[in-house]
Design a protein around this motif. Structure first.
Motif, PDB file in Angstrom:
ATOM      1  N   TRP A  13       1.863  -1.177   9.265  1.00 54.13           N
ATOM      2  CA  TRP A  13       0.663  -0.523   9.776  1.00 54.13           C
ATOM      3  C   TRP A  13      -0.178  -0.039   8.599  1.00 54.13           C
ATOM      4  O   TRP A  13       0.355   0.296   7.533  1.00 54.13           O
ATOM      5  N   THR A  14      -1.476  -0.011   8.802  1.00 53.45           N
ATOM      6  CA  THR A  14      -2.354   0.488   7.741  1.00 53.45           C
ATOM      7  C   THR A  14      -2.047   1.938   7.416  1.00 53.45           C
ATOM      8  O   THR A  14      -2.114   2.369   6.266  1.00 53.45           O
ATOM      9  N   SER A  15      -1.690   2.675   8.451  1.00 53.92           N
ATOM     10  CA  SER A  15      -1.388   4.095   8.275  1.00 53.92           C
ATOM     11  C   SER A  15      -0.437   4.532   9.383  1.00 53.92           C
ATOM     12  O   SER A  15      -0.422   3.955  10.472  1.00 53.92           O
ATOM     13  N   ARG A  16       0.368   5.559   9.086  1.00 49.21           N
ATOM     14  CA  ARG A  16       1.210   6.185  10.111  1.00 49.21           C
ATOM     15  C   ARG A  16       0.679   7.580  10.440  1.00 49.21           C
ATOM     16  O   ARG A  16       1.449   8.485  10.760  1.00 49.21           O
ATOM     17  N   ARG A  17      -0.617   7.736  10.350  1.00 52.09           N
ATOM     18  CA  ARG A  17      -1.228   9.038  10.657  1.00 52.09           C
ATOM     19  C   ARG A  17      -0.825   9.505  12.058  1.00 52.09           C
ATOM     20  O   ARG A  17      -0.751   8.707  12.993  1.00 52.09           O
ATOM     21  N   TYR A  18      -0.596  10.792  12.181  1.00 51.56           N
ATOM     22  CA  TYR A  18      -0.084  11.347  13.431  1.00 51.56           C
ATOM     23  C   TYR A  18      -1.015  11.116  14.607  1.00 51.56           C
ATOM     24  O   TYR A  18      -0.562  11.037  15.755  1.00 51.56           O
ATOM     25  N   ASN A  19      -2.329  11.015  14.371  1.00 49.80           N
ATOM     26  CA  ASN A  19      -3.281  10.911  15.481  1.00 49.80           C
ATOM     27  C   ASN A  19      -3.906   9.519  15.580  1.00 49.80           C
ATOM     28  O   ASN A  19      -4.964   9.356  16.177  1.00 49.80           O
ATOM     29  N   GLN A  20      -3.251   8.518  15.009  1.00 48.46           N
ATOM     30  CA  GLN A  20      -3.714   7.144  15.123  1.00 48.46           C
ATOM     31  C   GLN A  20      -2.616   6.285  15.742  1.00 48.46           C
ATOM     32  O   GLN A  20      -1.439   6.641  15.722  1.00 48.46           O
ATOM     33  N   GLN A  21      -3.013   5.133  16.259  1.00 47.90           N
ATOM     34  CA  GLN A  21      -2.053   4.282  16.959  1.00 47.90           C
ATOM     35  C   GLN A  21      -0.924   3.834  16.047  1.00 47.90           C
ATOM     36  O   GLN A  21       0.225   3.664  16.485  1.00 47.90           O
ATOM     37  N   GLY A  22      -1.228   3.645  14.765  1.00 41.76           N
ATOM     38  CA  GLY A  22      -0.181   3.250  13.836  1.00 41.76           C
ATOM     39  C   GLY A  22       0.946   4.264  13.759  1.00 41.76           C
ATOM     40  O   GLY A  22       2.117   3.900  13.613  1.00 41.76           O
ATOM     41  N   GLY A  23       0.601   5.536  13.856  1.00 39.46           N
ATOM     42  CA  GLY A  23       1.624   6.577  13.851  1.00 39.46           C
ATOM     43  C   GLY A  23       2.517   6.496  15.069  1.00 39.46           C
ATOM     44  O   GLY A  23       3.743   6.652  14.976  1.00 39.46           O
ATOM     45  N   ALA A  24       1.928   6.246  16.241  1.00 40.11           N
ATOM     46  CA  ALA A  24       2.708   6.104  17.468  1.00 40.11           C
ATOM     47  C   ALA A  24       3.547   4.830  17.441  1.00 40.11           C
ATOM     48  O   ALA A  24       4.718   4.816  17.855  1.00 40.11           O
TER      49      ALA A  24
ATOM     50  N   ALA B  16      -2.882   4.195   4.192  1.00 41.61           N
ATOM     51  CA  ALA B  16      -1.903   5.238   3.855  1.00 41.61           C
ATOM     52  C   ALA B  16      -0.501   4.686   4.054  1.00 41.61           C
ATOM     53  O   ALA B  16       0.163   4.992   5.035  1.00 41.61           O
ATOM     54  N   PRO B  17      -0.029   3.840   3.124  1.00 35.81           N
ATOM     55  CA  PRO B  17       1.288   3.211   3.308  1.00 35.81           C
ATOM     56  C   PRO B  17       2.439   4.218   3.291  1.00 35.81           C
ATOM     57  O   PRO B  17       3.442   4.003   3.968  1.00 35.81           O
ATOM     58  N   GLY B  18       2.332   5.279   2.515  1.00 33.57           N
ATOM     59  CA  GLY B  18       3.358   6.325   2.504  1.00 33.57           C
ATOM     60  C   GLY B  18       4.756   5.819   2.241  1.00 33.57           C
ATOM     61  O   GLY B  18       5.710   6.261   2.886  1.00 33.57           O
ATOM     62  N   ALA B  19       4.900   4.904   1.269  1.00 31.33           N
ATOM     63  CA  ALA B  19       6.225   4.335   1.001  1.00 31.33           C
ATOM     64  C   ALA B  19       7.203   5.397   0.506  1.00 31.33           C
ATOM     65  O   ALA B  19       8.355   5.453   0.955  1.00 31.33           O
ATOM     66  N   ASP B  20       6.741   6.224  -0.426  1.00 33.31           N
ATOM     67  CA  ASP B  20       7.618   7.289  -0.914  1.00 33.31           C
ATOM     68  C   ASP B  20       7.503   8.528  -0.043  1.00 33.31           C
ATOM     69  O   ASP B  20       8.497   9.201   0.232  1.00 33.31           O
TER      70      ASP B  20
ATOM     71  N   TYR C 237       1.257   8.991  -6.901  1.00 35.38           N
ATOM     72  CA  TYR C 237       0.565   8.043  -6.029  1.00 35.38           C
ATOM     73  C   TYR C 237       0.512   8.472  -4.566  1.00 35.38           C
ATOM     74  O   TYR C 237      -0.146   7.805  -3.755  1.00 35.38           O
ATOM     75  N   ILE C 238       1.220   9.546  -4.209  1.00 34.03           N
ATOM     76  CA  ILE C 238       1.287   9.907  -2.794  1.00 34.03           C
ATOM     77  C   ILE C 238      -0.085  10.309  -2.270  1.00 34.03           C
ATOM     78  O   ILE C 238      -0.982  10.675  -3.027  1.00 34.03           O
ATOM     79  N   HIS C 239      -0.236  10.237  -0.955  1.00 34.54           N
ATOM     80  CA  HIS C 239      -1.480  10.579  -0.255  1.00 34.54           C
ATOM     81  C   HIS C 239      -2.617   9.646  -0.641  1.00 34.54           C
ATOM     82  O   HIS C 239      -3.785  10.027  -0.577  1.00 34.54           O
ATOM     83  N   SER C 240      -2.268   8.426  -1.040  1.00 40.12           N
ATOM     84  CA  SER C 240      -3.297   7.454  -1.407  1.00 40.12           C
ATOM     85  C   SER C 240      -2.848   6.064  -0.998  1.00 40.12           C
ATOM     86  O   SER C 240      -1.707   5.850  -0.573  1.00 40.12           O
TER      87      SER C 240
END
Length: 595
Positions: free
Chosen positions: A150-161, A230-234, A372-375
């Motif tokens: 997913w492009t991002s796992r943001r809490y309020n986006q579909q990728g997060g869900a 926001a890949p958030g790998a680490d 690199y976090i948060h980027s």
């Protein structure tokens, strides 16, 4: 009485009120608490970016401030915490003003549960079996899936869900249909939706009402903007992958814990620890006896010469010592140091704020943490040479943590005693006795622990089955506020030599209380040889060493009698008594069997 105790605080709140009595804001605002030391750096960051200045705190106490901000500023605040102070999150979001004020009032709490768990290392056979099964490739694959699907796992986006659904399916597959394992979503309020947290629970075989938690956060963030990658790998796919591998090796080796173990992937950590705050509050409200929490937030970037950095603030000192002993015992070539990460730096702070024992081993010191976090650059490639080798040691630490705190055994091994002393006896957890109307341990053992049954006072806080005195003979005072004013929160009685409770044995009473004032509060401890018809004998009267959560201990010798009890009478001023009448006073009993 309330004015006498709270005059200065009432005045402070009254002064603060006009700042928040304006017309409804144009956009949604939320309450947050933040470390006082972070206010000026955050204001400087906002000024540099041309943002609306942060308001003055409505309440500030003990190094923590409560204020109300537009919800749209939360990500900018997270960015400021990272840029200025190297903190992840660095603040806590709250559903209401009352919750924020309560968080400020409770910030001076010292270690709450340090003496209520015996941190013994006696399960090496099962731990070593699980350690041998940890595989770097499994951790790497989980990080890759979470950071690239997913492009991002943001809490309020579909990728997060969607990430939560994927993880739930993975954990369900790992559980492989075991009847003692459940994998489920924890659905949050609308402020966290649509992303749920994910929880995998292994029910304990002999102490199912005592819970060990291992967690990390599922969401990711790019503080440059909500539409950016926001890949958030680490941060924190690595932590979730580390605990996932611990869960996998436990299942692969038929591990059955004595205590219940919960693996948790929290939603919405990056915007104020929202998911973990909901979950910790649920455990308090439902009287769940959580005996220890381990947080894994960022495990795959080795920025320091040390292998682990133990966070010492907003954690439990006794449990931290236990965790470092696990490192020395099971990974003796690994090194560790101590760091502080500031208020609300990760989900462990949500549990600590609720009085639970927490620990957070980190991958680096704060000054050498992952830049690199948060980027968009928080990728596996920028962690540890595109592999998960650094996370392996965190998975192994999680395995040793669950094996030695939850006890139990893998297939073919013998479970060690739980909470054993020198004689190897068991500390039993009380259940509510509807006849005697107080917590009771009916089984023989080395001790009896009320767990969370007494937490709070009367109608203040989560105390269940109030007033929890034998035959409801003594009601609780009704004045004040939960975890601002006096309350008994926990009682434990145990033999000093670890053998079973028996007449003539010396025992230690451990009382966990919430103190308003070291000078004004006193705990009176009593015992009776006959819980069915009590005649109370004073053990002694004891002063807390400070305000907030305090642990007080006292010793006495058990008399003859098969069904005994202790009483804690916690009072504001006044004289010793089994049922004092002060409006801030709290009384609780604990009944236990004696051989």
């Amino acid at each position: 009485m309330a004015i006498r105790k709270f005059g200065p605080v009432v005045a402070l709140l009254a002064c603060a009120a006009p700042a928040f009595a304006e017309a409804a804001p144009k956009e949604k605002e939320v309450w947050i608490t933040i470390g006082s030391d972070a206010l000026e750096p955050a204001r400087a960051s906002f000024k540099e970016k041309g943002l609306v200045a942060l308001p003055a705190p409505a309440l500030e106490k003990g190094g923590v401030a409560a204020l109300r901000v537009p919800e749209s500023q939360l990500e900018k605040l997270a960015e400021a915490m990272h840029d200025k102070l190297n903190r992840c999150a660095g603040f806590m979001a709250h559903d209401s003003e009352a919750q924020a004020r309560a968080a400020v009032e409770g910030t001076s709490a010292p270690q709450a549960l340090a003496s209520l768990v015996s941190y013994t290392l006696n399960n090496s056979a099962s731990v070593n079996v699980m350690l041998g099964g940890v595989q770097e490739l499994n951790i790497r694959n989980t990080i890759n899936s979470l950071s690239t699907s997913w492009t991002s796992r943001r809490y309020n986006q579909q990728g997060g869900a969607d990430a939560a659904t994927w993880l739930k399916n993975q954990w369900t597959t790992i559980a492989n249909g075991r009847s003692d394992v459940q994998v489920a979503f924890f659905t949050h309020t609308s402020t966290v939706s649509p992303q749920p947290s994910v929880i995998a629970t292994i029910t304990g075989t002999t102490h199912p009402n005592e819970v060990v938690v291992i967690g990390g956060h599922l969401d990711s963030i790019n503080t440059g903007g909500s539409t950016l990658s926001a890949p958030g790998a680490d941060d924190d796919a690595s932590g979730v992958a580390s605990l996932t591998e611990a869960f996998r090796v436990a299942m692969a080796n038929g591990y059955k814990p004595a205590r219940t173990v919960k693996f948790m992937a929290y939603a919405a950590e990056e915007v104020g620890l929202k998911g973990s705050a909901d979950i910790a509050a649920w455990h308090v409200t439902n009287g769940v006896n959580v005996v220890g929490v381990l947080q894994l937030d960022m495990t795959n970037y080795k920025g320091s010469s040390y292998d682990f950095a133990m966070v010492t603030d907003n954690t439990n000192a006794a449990q931290n010592s236990f965790v470092t002993s696990l490192i020395s015992t099971y990974q003796p070539t690994m090194t560790y140091t101590n760091i502080s990460c500031g208020y609300g730096c990760s989900d462990h702070a949500s549990w600590h704020a609720r009085g639970f024992a927490t620990s957070m081993p980190f991958e680096a010191t704060m000054s050498t943490s992952n830049p690199y976090i948060h980027s968009a650059n928080d990728t596996l490639t920028n962690s540890t040479n595109s592999n998960a080798s650094n996370s392996v040691k965190f998975s192994k630490l999680a395995v040793s943590f669950l094996g030695e705190l939850a006890k139990g055994a893998t297939t073919g091994n013998t479970p060690p005693p739980v909470d054993s002393g020198g004689g190897g006896g068991t500390i039993n957890t009380a259940t509510y006795d509807a006849t005697l109307k107080a917590p009771r341990c009916t089984a023989a053992g080395a001790g009896c622990d009320s767990g969370s049954l007494l937490n709070g006072r009367g109608g203040l806080g989560p105390e269940v089955n109030k007033p929890n005195t034998i035959n409801a003979s003594c009601t609780d005072g009704a004045s004040g506020t939960y975890h601002s004013d006096e309350s008994n929160d926990r009682l434990k009685v145990a033999t000093t030599d670890g053998t079973n409770l028996a007449a003539g044995k010396q025992v230690t009473v451990t009382a966990t209380v919430w103190a308003y004032s070291a000078s004004s509060d006193t705990l009176d401890l009593y015992y009776t040889a006959n819980a069915s018809s009590p005649s109370w004998t004073l053990i002694g009267s004891y002063k807390p060493s400070g305000s907030g959560v305090q642990t007080i201990t006292a010793n006495y010798t058990l008399p003859a009698g098969a069904n005994q009890a202790i009483r804690a009478n916690f009072r504001y001023q006044g004289s010793a008594g089994t049922c004092t009448t002060g409006s801030y006073d709290d009384r609780d009993d604990l009944i236990f069997s004696v051989q």
